[in-house]
Design a protein around this motif. Sequence first.
Motif, PDB file in Angstrom:
ATOM      1  N   GLY A   1       0.855  -1.174   0.000  1.00  0.00           N
ATOM      2  CA  GLY A   1       0.000   0.000   0.000  1.00  0.00           C
ATOM      3  C   GLY A   1       0.897   1.231   0.000  1.00  0.00           C
ATOM      4  N   PHE A   2       0.472   2.278  -0.676  1.00  0.00           N
ATOM      5  CA  PHE A   2       1.325   3.458  -0.740  1.00  0.00           C
ATOM      6  C   PHE A   2       0.510   4.744  -0.796  1.00  0.00           C
ATOM      7  N   SER A   3       1.163   5.844  -0.477  1.00  0.00           N
ATOM      8  CA  SER A   3       0.527   7.153  -0.502  1.00  0.00           C
ATOM      9  C   SER A   3       0.424   7.656  -1.937  1.00  0.00           C
ATOM     10  N   SER A   4      -0.782   7.941  -2.364  1.00  0.00           N
ATOM     11  CA  SER A   4      -0.959   8.471  -3.715  1.00  0.00           C
ATOM     12  C   SER A   4      -0.576   9.944  -3.802  1.00  0.00           C
ATOM     13  N   LYS A   5      -0.357  10.583  -2.652  1.00  0.00           N
ATOM     14  CA  LYS A   5       0.187  11.949  -2.664  1.00  0.00           C
ATOM     15  C   LYS A   5       1.683  11.919  -2.965  1.00  0.00           C
ATOM     16  N   THR A   6       2.373  10.980  -2.336  1.00  0.00           N
ATOM     17  CA  THR A   6       3.814  10.863  -2.540  1.00  0.00           C
ATOM     18  C   THR A   6       4.145  10.265  -3.895  1.00  0.00           C
ATOM     19  N   PHE A   7       3.346   9.298  -4.312  1.00  0.00           N
ATOM     20  CA  PHE A   7       3.568   8.618  -5.592  1.00  0.00           C
ATOM     21  C   PHE A   7       2.307   8.732  -6.447  1.00  0.00           C
ATOM     22  N   PRO A   8       2.071   9.900  -7.045  1.00  0.00           N
ATOM     23  CA  PRO A   8       0.818  10.130  -7.779  1.00  0.00           C
ATOM     24  C   PRO A   8       0.776   9.415  -9.120  1.00  0.00           C
ATOM     25  N   THR A   9      -0.432   9.259  -9.620  1.00  0.00           N
ATOM     26  CA  THR A   9      -0.630   8.665 -10.936  1.00  0.00           C
ATOM     27  C   THR A   9       0.117   9.501 -11.980  1.00  0.00           C
ATOM     28  N   GLY A  10       0.769   8.809 -12.906  1.00  0.00           N
ATOM     29  CA  GLY A  10       1.549   9.502 -13.931  1.00  0.00           C
ATOM     30  C   GLY A  10       3.027   9.505 -13.642  1.00  0.00           C
ATOM     31  N   LYS A  11       3.385   9.173 -12.401  1.00  0.00           N
ATOM     32  CA  LYS A  11       4.779   9.048 -12.004  1.00  0.00           C
ATOM     33  C   LYS A  11       5.022   7.620 -11.526  1.00  0.00           C
ATOM     34  N   PRO A  12       6.298   7.193 -11.406  1.00  0.00           N
ATOM     35  CA  PRO A  12       6.548   5.814 -10.962  1.00  0.00           C
ATOM     36  C   PRO A  12       5.865   5.516  -9.625  1.00  0.00           C
ATOM     37  N   GLN A  13       5.173   4.387  -9.580  1.00  0.00           N
ATOM     38  CA  GLN A  13       4.470   3.969  -8.370  1.00  0.00           C
ATOM     39  C   GLN A  13       4.933   2.567  -7.964  1.00  0.00           C
ATOM     40  N   PRO A  14       5.079   2.318  -6.672  1.00  0.00           N
ATOM     41  CA  PRO A  14       5.492   0.984  -6.226  1.00  0.00           C
ATOM     42  C   PRO A  14       4.395  -0.042  -6.456  1.00  0.00           C
ATOM     43  N   SER A  15       4.810  -1.261  -6.790  1.00  0.00           N
ATOM     44  CA  SER A  15       3.838  -2.326  -7.019  1.00  0.00           C
ATOM     45  C   SER A  15       4.292  -3.652  -6.442  1.00  0.00           C
ATOM     46  N   THR A  16       5.608  -3.900  -6.452  1.00  0.00           N
ATOM     47  CA  THR A  16       6.143  -5.192  -6.028  1.00  0.00           C
ATOM     48  C   THR A  16       6.827  -5.086  -4.668  1.00  0.00           C
ATOM     49  N   PHE A  17       7.147  -6.235  -4.091  1.00  0.00           N
ATOM     50  CA  PHE A  17       7.895  -6.242  -2.845  1.00  0.00           C
ATOM     51  C   PHE A  17       9.300  -5.676  -3.044  1.00  0.00           C
ATOM     52  N   ALA A  18       9.862  -5.886  -4.243  1.00  0.00           N
ATOM     53  CA  ALA A  18      11.169  -5.290  -4.540  1.00  0.00           C
ATOM     54  C   ALA A  18      11.076  -3.767  -4.506  1.00  0.00           C
ATOM     55  N   ASP A  19       9.971  -3.220  -4.964  1.00  0.00           N
ATOM     56  CA  ASP A  19       9.768  -1.768  -4.898  1.00  0.00           C
ATOM     57  C   ASP A  19       9.710  -1.286  -3.452  1.00  0.00           C
ATOM     58  N   PHE A  20       9.078  -2.076  -2.596  1.00  0.00           N
ATOM     59  CA  PHE A  20       8.984  -1.701  -1.184  1.00  0.00           C
ATOM     60  C   PHE A  20      10.377  -1.582  -0.576  1.00  0.00           C
ATOM     61  N   TRP A  21      11.283  -2.475  -0.952  1.00  0.00           N
ATOM     62  CA  TRP A  21      12.636  -2.467  -0.399  1.00  0.00           C
ATOM     63  C   TRP A  21      13.554  -1.461  -1.114  1.00  0.00           C
ATOM     64  N   ASP A  22      13.095  -0.896  -2.223  1.00  0.00           N
ATOM     65  CA  ASP A  22      13.937   0.017  -3.001  1.00  0.00           C
ATOM     66  C   ASP A  22      13.749   1.449  -2.498  1.00  0.00           C
ATOM     67  N   VAL A  23      14.497   1.806  -1.450  1.00  0.00           N
ATOM     68  CA  VAL A  23      14.339   3.138  -0.859  1.00  0.00           C
ATOM     69  C   VAL A  23      15.003   4.222  -1.698  1.00  0.00           C
ATOM     70  N   ALA A  24      15.837   3.853  -2.638  1.00  0.00           N
ATOM     71  CA  ALA A  24      16.446   4.844  -3.527  1.00  0.00           C
ATOM     72  C   ALA A  24      15.424   5.309  -4.577  1.00  0.00           C
ATOM     73  N   LYS A  25      14.753   4.362  -5.182  1.00  0.00           N
ATOM     74  CA  LYS A  25      13.758   4.703  -6.210  1.00  0.00           C
ATOM     75  C   LYS A  25      12.479   5.249  -5.591  1.00  0.00           C
ATOM     76  N   PHE A  26      12.095   4.701  -4.429  1.00  0.00           N
ATOM     77  CA  PHE A  26      10.860   5.116  -3.752  1.00  0.00           C
ATOM     78  C   PHE A  26      11.190   5.520  -2.306  1.00  0.00           C
ATOM     79  N   PRO A  27      11.747   6.711  -2.117  1.00  0.00           N
ATOM     80  CA  PRO A  27      12.176   7.115  -0.774  1.00  0.00           C
ATOM     81  C   PRO A  27      11.001   7.403   0.159  1.00  0.00           C
ATOM     82  N   GLY A  28      11.294   7.326   1.457  1.00  0.00           N
ATOM     83  CA  GLY A  28      10.274   7.641   2.459  1.00  0.00           C
ATOM     84  C   GLY A  28      10.147   6.535   3.490  1.00  0.00           C
TER      85      GLY A  28
END
Length: 349
Positions: free
Chosen positions: A131-158
Amino acid sequence: MTSKLQKMVSTVAAAAALLAGAAHAAELNFASWGGAYQGAIREAWLKPFAKDTGVKVTEDTDPQVAKIRAMIDTKTVNWDVVTENSARLTRGIKLGVFEKITPEMVDQKHVIRGARNDYGVPSEIFSTVVGFSSKTFPTGKPQPSTFADFWDVAKFPGKRTLQDDPATVIEAALIADGVAPADVYKVLATPAGVDRAMKQIEKIKPSVAMWWKNGAEPVNALGSGEVVMALGWNGRFQAGIDSGLPIQMGWGNAVAQVGYFALVKGAPHRDEALKLLNYMIQPKNQAEFSKHIAYGPTTEAAFPLIDEARKQRLPSTPERLKSALFLDSEFWEKQGPAIVERYNQIRAR
């Protein structure tokens, strides 16, 4: 005694017997885990069941297996039907607190085979997802989807939040590290595999702002902005979305679990309990549940009764189940205590 008096006595006795039977038939004690989940059970199943059968359902919460064991030991069983996930059901089976459910008691031929259990009637399928914040990762920009994305704090900081219980988190950690879902429990069966998962927890820990206990906590944390990403239950995230919170979900990976309705051994209203189990598992009633919370039915026969828009909210569509990993409750029953200890040690540092 005159025939008239005899008739009156017989009538009174018959009425008393009917009243006694009615009093017995009117009760059922049900316990679940509160929140949006129990609210959905109430609206989809308990209220209609009570209306259709005349059985009065009394609700309670927190049906811990240890509490049930204590009730049985002291011969003070209050609950008839309780809800448990697969891990707690497995624990309860080993402690002997649930009655075995035969096909004569409840017909489950139409239930998804992987969800069946001799000691519980599968009530729903839910998944741990991102689950993620749509304010931090809005539609039209890269959004996390996988568990690898959850662990990728460089690409998806916070900041993130993880459950204080490692079940599903450890599986997600290995998938994030490149293990195929089908191989997760093979890897975890080795000491090196457990070490690998723990290294992943160590890696993400600096970005974990909180370790949640209750399913509503990650939803609230996302809504308030305390965190930007969470691993949590899809139904709780969906409830937050429906209430207007700025939350979205990624379905790139999922760890699926089965919820069960279990019959407590020595249930005081056993007949009524079996009626509820048979009511809940009917395909039309399984379809009704998905209107109230985004947990999926445990029978494919329910899907033709669910509209397409609602199907997109559910974790147990055939397409999503193909890529989901089902939590292995037997693994957690055997290996859980040691893993929990190591997980807690990492959290406490």
